[in-house]
Design a protein around this motif. Structure first.
Motif, PDB file in Angstrom:
ATOM      1  N   ASP A  15      21.427   6.372 -51.890  1.00 47.50           N
ATOM      2  CA  ASP A  15      20.950   5.184 -52.593  1.00 47.50           C
ATOM      3  C   ASP A  15      20.972   5.309 -54.105  1.00 47.50           C
ATOM      4  OD1 ASP A  15      20.240   3.824 -50.132  1.00 47.50           O
ATOM      5  OD2 ASP A  15      18.644   5.295 -49.978  1.00 47.50           O
ATOM      6  N   GLY A  16      21.136   6.506 -54.597  1.00 51.70           N
ATOM      7  CA  GLY A  16      21.145   6.775 -56.022  1.00 51.70           C
ATOM      8  C   GLY A  16      21.206   8.269 -56.209  1.00 51.70           C
ATOM      9  N   VAL A  17      21.244   8.697 -57.452  1.00 50.20           N
ATOM     10  CA  VAL A  17      21.362  10.117 -57.742  1.00 50.20           C
ATOM     11  C   VAL A  17      19.969  10.716 -57.946  1.00 50.20           C
ATOM     12  CG1 VAL A  17      22.281  11.787 -59.381  1.00 50.20           C
ATOM     13  CG2 VAL A  17      23.663   9.840 -58.688  1.00 50.20           C
ATOM     14  N   GLY A  18      19.758  11.871 -57.313  1.00 54.27           N
ATOM     15  CA  GLY A  18      18.526  12.626 -57.496  1.00 54.27           C
ATOM     16  C   GLY A  18      17.268  11.904 -57.078  1.00 54.27           C
ATOM     17  N   PRO A  19      16.298  11.834 -57.985  1.00 57.78           N
ATOM     18  CA  PRO A  19      14.983  11.290 -57.631  1.00 57.78           C
ATOM     19  C   PRO A  19      15.012   9.814 -57.228  1.00 57.78           C
ATOM     20  CG  PRO A  19      15.103  11.754 -59.987  1.00 57.78           C
ATOM     21  CD  PRO A  19      16.346  12.323 -59.363  1.00 57.78           C
ATOM     22  N   HIS A  21      17.223   8.388 -55.225  1.00 61.36           N
ATOM     23  CA  HIS A  21      17.453   8.404 -53.779  1.00 61.36           C
ATOM     24  C   HIS A  21      16.179   8.832 -53.047  1.00 61.36           C
ATOM     25  CE1 HIS A  21      19.580   8.950 -49.964  1.00 61.36           C
ATOM     26  NE2 HIS A  21      18.938  10.109 -49.863  1.00 61.36           N
ATOM     27  N   ASP A  22      15.554   9.904 -53.531  1.00 61.19           N
ATOM     28  CA  ASP A  22      14.340  10.404 -52.897  1.00 61.19           C
ATOM     29  C   ASP A  22      13.249   9.340 -52.876  1.00 61.19           C
ATOM     30  OD1 ASP A  22      15.737  12.775 -52.718  1.00 61.19           O
ATOM     31  OD2 ASP A  22      14.384  13.908 -54.020  1.00 61.19           O
ATOM     32  N   GLY A  26      11.743   7.750 -49.696  1.00 64.27           N
ATOM     33  CA  GLY A  26      10.370   8.193 -49.461  1.00 64.27           C
ATOM     34  C   GLY A  26      10.275   9.632 -48.973  1.00 64.27           C
ATOM     35  N   VAL A  27      11.292  10.430 -49.296  1.00 61.08           N
ATOM     36  CA  VAL A  27      11.328  11.826 -48.841  1.00 61.08           C
ATOM     37  C   VAL A  27      11.759  12.709 -50.010  1.00 61.08           C
ATOM     38  CG1 VAL A  27      12.380  13.466 -47.243  1.00 61.08           C
ATOM     39  CG2 VAL A  27      11.947  11.112 -46.495  1.00 61.08           C
ATOM     40  N   SER A  28      10.873  13.580 -50.437  1.00 64.16           N
ATOM     41  CA  SER A  28      11.216  14.519 -51.497  1.00 64.16           C
ATOM     42  C   SER A  28      12.306  15.465 -51.015  1.00 64.16           C
ATOM     43  CB  SER A  28       9.971  15.311 -51.893  1.00 64.16           C
ATOM     44  OG  SER A  28      10.275  16.217 -52.918  1.00 64.16           O
ATOM     45  N   GLY A  29      13.356  15.634 -51.818  1.00 60.85           N
ATOM     46  CA  GLY A  29      14.454  16.530 -51.466  1.00 60.85           C
ATOM     47  C   GLY A  29      15.533  15.901 -50.608  1.00 60.85           C
ATOM     48  N   ALA A  30      15.407  14.624 -50.290  1.00 59.93           N
ATOM     49  CA  ALA A  30      16.383  13.949 -49.422  1.00 59.93           C
ATOM     50  C   ALA A  30      17.772  13.911 -50.053  1.00 59.93           C
ATOM     51  CB  ALA A  30      15.927  12.536 -49.084  1.00 59.93           C
ATOM     52  N   ASN A  59      17.777   0.415 -57.220  1.00 55.71           N
ATOM     53  CA  ASN A  59      18.728   1.401 -57.754  1.00 55.71           C
ATOM     54  C   ASN A  59      19.739   0.780 -58.717  1.00 55.71           C
ATOM     55  OD1 ASN A  59      20.418   0.000 -56.025  1.00 55.71           O
ATOM     56  ND2 ASN A  59      21.126   1.791 -54.920  1.00 55.71           N
ATOM     57  N   PRO A  60      19.261  -0.004 -59.688  1.00 54.50           N
ATOM     58  CA  PRO A  60      20.205  -0.651 -60.594  1.00 54.50           C
ATOM     59  C   PRO A  60      21.063   0.365 -61.352  1.00 54.50           C
ATOM     60  CG  PRO A  60      18.006  -0.718 -61.524  1.00 54.50           C
ATOM     61  CD  PRO A  60      17.874  -0.196 -60.113  1.00 54.50           C
ATOM     62  N   GLY A  61      22.357   0.090 -61.401  1.00 53.80           N
ATOM     63  CA  GLY A  61      23.276   0.928 -62.151  1.00 53.80           C
ATOM     64  C   GLY A  61      23.635   2.253 -61.499  1.00 53.80           C
TER      65      GLY A  61
END
Length: 73
Positions: A15-19, A21-22, A26-30, A59-61
């Protein structure tokens, strides 16, 4: 003769890069788990492998950033 990986296609939703997406998942480290999954599938011989992303309000941009990560993989 076909290998056991011929005809297999896999897309991993990112869904996006790094945090970003997480946070969306709703999942840390996903995010790192998704990338590790892609690396392992590539190493297993999956040739038709990609990341899938959908642009949303959360997740704009991020589509270009996800594309860049996909190219690196």
């Amino acid at each position: 003769m076909m290998s056991r990986m011929d005809g297999v296609a896999v897309r991993i939703s990112v869904d996006g890069v790094g945090p970003i997406h997480d946070e969306i998942r709703g999942v840390s480290g996903a995010y790192e788990k998704a990338l590790e999954t892609a690396r392992r599938l590539k190493a297993a011989g999956i040739a038709d492998l990609g990341l899938a992303a959908t642009s949303t309000e959360g997740n704009p941009g991020q589509l270009e950033a996800v594309r860049d990560v996909a190219r690196e993989l």
